[in-house]
Scaffold this motif. Structure first.
Motif, PDB file in Angstrom:
ATOM      1  N   SER A 135       0.836  -1.218   0.000  1.00  8.09           N
ATOM      2  CA  SER A 135       0.000   0.000   0.000  1.00  8.09           C
ATOM      3  C   SER A 135       0.861   1.254   0.000  1.00  8.09           C
ATOM      4  O   SER A 135       0.530   2.252  -0.665  1.00  8.09           O
ATOM      5  CB  SER A 135      -0.928  -0.015   1.223  1.00  8.09           C
ATOM      6  OG  SER A 135      -1.795  -1.136   1.186  1.00  8.09           O
ATOM      7  N   ALA A 136       2.008   1.240   0.736  1.00  6.86           N
ATOM      8  CA  ALA A 136       2.889   2.411   0.749  1.00  6.86           C
ATOM      9  C   ALA A 136       3.488   2.653  -0.627  1.00  6.86           C
ATOM     10  O   ALA A 136       3.623   3.806  -1.082  1.00  6.86           O
ATOM     11  CB  ALA A 136       3.991   2.208   1.801  1.00  6.86           C
ATOM     12  N   HIS A 137       3.908   1.548  -1.300  1.00  7.83           N
ATOM     13  CA  HIS A 137       4.455   1.695  -2.656  1.00  7.83           C
ATOM     14  C   HIS A 137       3.414   2.303  -3.605  1.00  7.83           C
ATOM     15  O   HIS A 137       3.723   3.204  -4.398  1.00  7.83           O
ATOM     16  CB  HIS A 137       4.926   0.326  -3.145  1.00  7.83           C
ATOM     17  CG  HIS A 137       5.434   0.362  -4.558  1.00  7.83           C
ATOM     18  ND1 HIS A 137       6.614   0.991  -4.928  1.00  7.83           N
ATOM     19  CD2 HIS A 137       4.899  -0.158  -5.712  1.00  7.83           C
ATOM     20  CE1 HIS A 137       6.798   0.872  -6.226  1.00  7.83           C
ATOM     21  NE2 HIS A 137       5.763   0.156  -6.730  1.00  7.83           N
ATOM     22  N   SER A 192       1.375   6.902  -6.744  1.00  6.26           N
ATOM     23  CA  SER A 192       0.244   7.794  -7.024  1.00  6.26           C
ATOM     24  C   SER A 192       0.608   9.249  -6.760  1.00  6.26           C
ATOM     25  O   SER A 192       0.202  10.163  -7.493  1.00  6.26           O
ATOM     26  CB  SER A 192      -0.953   7.384  -6.160  1.00  6.26           C
ATOM     27  OG  SER A 192      -1.355   6.053  -6.454  1.00  6.26           O
ATOM     28  N   GLY A 193       1.447   9.499  -5.696  1.00  4.34           N
ATOM     29  CA  GLY A 193       1.872  10.877  -5.421  1.00  4.34           C
ATOM     30  C   GLY A 193       2.727  11.439  -6.536  1.00  4.34           C
ATOM     31  O   GLY A 193       2.583  12.608  -6.914  1.00  4.34           O
ATOM     32  N   GLN A 194       3.669  10.621  -7.071  1.00  4.30           N
ATOM     33  CA  GLN A 194       4.510  11.091  -8.181  1.00  4.30           C
ATOM     34  C   GLN A 194       3.670  11.402  -9.418  1.00  4.30           C
ATOM     35  O   GLN A 194       3.865  12.409 -10.099  1.00  4.30           O
ATOM     36  CB  GLN A 194       5.571  10.030  -8.491  1.00  4.30           C
ATOM     37  CG  GLN A 194       6.581   9.839  -7.374  1.00  4.30           C
ATOM     38  CD  GLN A 194       7.543   8.714  -7.671  1.00  4.30           C
ATOM     39  OE1 GLN A 194       7.462   8.060  -8.732  1.00  4.30           O
ATOM     40  NE2 GLN A 194       8.470   8.450  -6.719  1.00  4.30           N
ATOM     41  N   ARG A 195       2.704  10.522  -9.711  1.00  7.00           N
ATOM     42  CA  ARG A 195       1.848  10.744 -10.886  1.00  7.00           C
ATOM     43  C   ARG A 195       1.003  12.001 -10.696  1.00  7.00           C
ATOM     44  O   ARG A 195       0.799  12.792 -11.629  1.00  7.00           O
ATOM     45  CB  ARG A 195       0.933   9.540 -11.095  1.00  7.00           C
ATOM     46  CG  ARG A 195       1.691   8.285 -11.529  1.00  7.00           C
ATOM     47  CD  ARG A 195       0.751   7.101 -11.659  1.00  7.00           C
ATOM     48  NE  ARG A 195      -0.253   7.368 -12.684  1.00  7.00           N
ATOM     49  CZ  ARG A 195      -1.267   6.557 -12.930  1.00  7.00           C
ATOM     50  NH1 ARG A 195      -1.419   5.453 -12.196  1.00  7.00           N
ATOM     51  NH2 ARG A 195      -2.137   6.844 -13.876  1.00  7.00           N
TER      52      ARG A 195
END
Length: 545
Positions: free
Chosen positions: A370-372, A377-380
Motif C-alpha cells: 500500500s505504501a508503494h 500515485s503521489g509522483q503521478r
C-alpha cells in the motif's frame, strides 16, 4: 338704354369684401332658420376624423345637405352615425365661408322610426353573432344555490322590489345592488360598467364577489329598451366570468343582451326564480332522502348480519383449526437446542479459518504494498499537476493576447462611432436651424395675413370711405331714420372722431329721412381747434345725410 344706365345707377352703392358678404350670408341663414329638424339618409360617412369631428351628408331622393358633428357632441351621442341609416337630425343651419356652402351642425341624432331601429338592431345582431358572442359553447351553467347575487338595475323601480320579494319567498340570499340608469343617455355605459365592476371584485375582498348576476329592467318600448342593445353592454355581458341572467322587459321584449347572457328570463321575477330553488321544497326533499337513507342502511345491516351468521356456521371449530399449527410448533421447539449448537460450531470454524490468514508477516506485506502504491500515485499526481498548470498558463497567455487585440479593435470602433454620431448631430443641428427659421417665417407670414384680414373686417375701413355710424344716447347703433324721434340726442362717428347731434322735428326739404341738427360737442378724437369752429356756427347746420 337701361343696360347702359345700370352701372351708373350702381356707382354709389356701397361695395362688400368677400369676407363681409360671406359673414352677412352666414348671419342671414342662422337668423332665419336657427334650429331645425331634418330627416334624411346618412351618406359619405367614413368614421370620425382624426380630430374627433364627424363629417358626412344627409340626402333624400332629390337633394343633399352637408352635416358636421363636433367632437364633444359626438362623444355624448346615444346613436352613432352609420352609412345608409335614415335618421332625424336636430341642429343649427349655418354656412361655411371657406367653401361657399351651407351645412347643418348636428346637436342630436335619432333613427327615423321603429323600422330603422329594428334594422339597426338586426345589423348589430349579425355583426356580434359573426364574432361568436352568441355561441352556446361560451355560455356558463348557473350555480345551483349561489351565496351572493348581484343585481344591476334601477334602485327606485319596482323591479328590485319584485326580485327581493321573490328571493325572500323562495330562498333568502345576500343581494348586492349596483344602481344604474336603465334608460336615456349614459345608461348603456353605466350598465356595462356595473357588469365589469362586479367581475373586478376580488374573491376574498371586503365586498364579496357575487356568484350570479341578474341584469333586470321592466317593460317598455323599443326606444326605452335600446340601452340593452348597445354594443358595449352586449360585449360586457359576453365577457362576464360570473354567470349572468338577462331579465329585460316582458315575455315579448327581446334585446341583444338576451343572446349574450348565459340565461334569459322572461321577467325579473322569473329571473329570481331561476336564481334559487324553493327552500321548503328542499326541506321536504332532504327529509325524504334522509328517510330513504336510513331504510337502506337498516336493510344493509340486516343483510350483513345474515351473511355473518351463515359464514360462522360454515367455519370449523377453533381446536380443529389450531391442531396442526400446534403440532408443528412443538416439533420446532424440541429441535431448537440442537440447531443452536450446530450453528455455533459452524461460525467457530469460519472464524478460525479467517484468523489463520491474519499473521504479522502478511500484514507487513500488505502495508508495504500500500505504501508503494501511495508513493507512485503521489509522483503521478505531481506530474499531472505540473502539466495542467503549464497547459492553463499557455491558454491564459493566448486569451490575454486575444483580449488585448479585441480591446484595441473595440476602442477604434467606438471612436469611429463617436465620430459618426458627432457628424450626424452637426447635420441634425443644421437642419433644425433651417427648419426653425422656416417655421418662424411661416408664422410671421400668417400673423401678417391675419392682421390684414382683421383690418379688412373692421368697420373703421368703411368709415374711412366716407360713411358714418349713428348711435343713440345708450350707444346702440341706429339702422333706420324712422327709429329716431324728434329731439333725440345722437352720436355720429366718423373716421376721425365722434360728433354729438340732436334730431330735428321734421324732414328737410326734398329729403325722405328725418334730418339731424348738429349740436356743439367735442369728440375724443377731434382736436381742440376744429371743435371751437363748430361751436361758433349756429345750432341748425342742415342735414348730415
Amino acid at each position: 338704354m337701361a343696360r347702359t344706365l345700370a352701372p351708373q345707377a350702381l356707382a354709389n352703392v356701397g361695395e362688400f369684401t368677400v369676407s363681409e358678404l360671406s359673414q352677412a350670408l352666414k348671419r342671414t341663414v342662422e337668423d332665419t332658420y336657427g334650429h331645425v329638424r331634418v330627416r334624411g339618409e346618412i351618406s359619405g360617412f367614413r368614421g370620425a376624423h382624426s380630430s374627433g369631428h364627424c363629417y358626412f351628408a344627409l340626402k333624400d331622393e332629390s337633394a343633399k345637405i352637408e352635416a358636421v358633428i363636433w367632437k364633444g357632441v359626438a362623444g355624448r351621442m346615444r346613436f352613432k352615425p352609420q352609412e345608409g341609416l335614415e335618421v332625424i337630425a336636430t341642429g343649427k343651419l349655418t354656412t361655411y365661408p371657406g367653401s361657399s356652402k351651407y351645412q347643418i351642425v348636428i346637436e342630436a341624432l335619432e333613427p327615423a322610426g321603429v323600422g330603422a331601429l329594428m334594422a339597426l338592431m338586426e345589423e348589430r345582431k349579425r355583426k356580434l353573432g359573426a364574432e361568436g358572442l352568441f355561441d352556446e359553447a361560451r355560455k356558463q351553467l348557473l350555480p345551483w344555490l349561489p351565496e351572493v347575487i348581484g343585481v344591476v338595475t334601477s334602485p327606485t323601480g319596482a323591479v328590485i322590489r319584485d326580485i327581493l320579494h321573490r328571493l325572500e319567498d323562495r330562498f333568502p340570499r345576500r343581494v348586492l345592488v349596483w344602481p344604474v340608469k336603465v334608460q336615456g343617455e349614459g345608461s348603456a355605459e353605466q350598465v356595462a360598467a356595473a357588469i365589469n365592476g362586479f367581475n373586478a371584485l376580488p374573491e376574498n375582498g371586503p365586498i364579496p364577489r357575487p356568484d350570479l348576476l341578474i341584469v333586470a329592467r321592466g317593460g317598455g318600448s323599443l326606444e326605452d329598451l335600446w340601452s340593452f342593445n348597445e354594443e358595449i353592454v352586449v360585449r360586457a355581458a359576453a365577457d362576464s366570468l360570473i354567470p349572468l341572467i338577462s331579465a329585460v322587459g316582458h315575455e315579448t321584449d327581446v334585446t341583444l343582451i338576451d343572446f349574450a347572457a348565459d340565461k334569459r328570463a322572461p321577467t325579473p321575477t322569473a329571473a329570481a326564480e331561476m336564481a334559487v330553488p324553493v327552500r321548503a321544497e328542499l326541506f321536504v326533499e332532504v327529509g325524504g332522502f334522509s328517510r330513504r337513507m336510513m331504510l337502506c342502511w337498516s336493510r344493509s345491516q340486516d343483510a350483513r348480519r345474515n351473511e355473518l351468521r351463515a359464514a360462522a356456521r360454515a367455519l370449523p371449530a377453533a381446536n380443529e383449526l389450531l391442531a396442526v399449527p400446534r403440532q408443528r410448533l412443538d416439533g420446532a421447539s424440541s429441535g431448537l437446542p440442537r440447531a443452536l449448537r450446530a450453528n455455533t460450531h459452524a461460525h467457530h470454524r469460519r472464524f478460525a479459518a479467517a484468523a489463520a490468514g491474519m499473521t504479522l508477516k502478511v500484514l507487513r506485506a500488505q502495508v508495504a504494498h500500500s505504501a508503494h502504491r501511495l508513493s507512485v500515485s503521489g509522483q503521478r499526481l505531481q506530474h499531472c499537476t505540473r502539466a495542467v498548470l503549464r497547459h492553463r498558463r499557455d491558454r491564459f497567455d493566448g486569451l490575454a493576447i486575444r483580449l488585448q487585440a479585441s480591446k484595441l479593435a473595440n476602442e477604434q470602433a467606438q471612436r469611429m462611432r463617436i465620430a459618426r454620431e458627432r457628424e450626424r448631430m452637426l447635420r441634425l443641428g443644421e437642419r433644425a436651424g433651417r427648419a426653425l427659421a422656416t417655421l418662424i417665417d411661416r408664422h410671421q407670414a400668417r400673423v401678417a395675413t391675419t392682421g390684414k384680414l382683421l383690418t379688412a373686417l373692421s368697420y373703421r375701413g368703411v368709415l374711412a370711405r366716407g360713411f358714418a355710424l349713428v348711435r343713440d344716447a345708450e350707444g346702440h347703433a341706429i339702422h333706420a331714420a324712422a327709429a329716431v324721434g324728434a329731439g333725440a340726442r345722437l352720436s355720429v362717428e366718423f373716421a376721425d372722431g365722434r360728433v354729438g347731434v340732436t334730431a330735428d322735428g321734421g324732414p328737410a326739404a326734398g329729403e325722405a329721412a328725418t334730418p339731424l341738427s348738429a349740436k356743439p360737442a367735442t369728440s375724443k378724437a377731434a382736436s381742440p381747434k376744429p371743435a371751437q369752429k363748430r361751436a361758433a356756427k349756429p345750432a341748425d347746420q342742415g342735414s348730415l345725410f
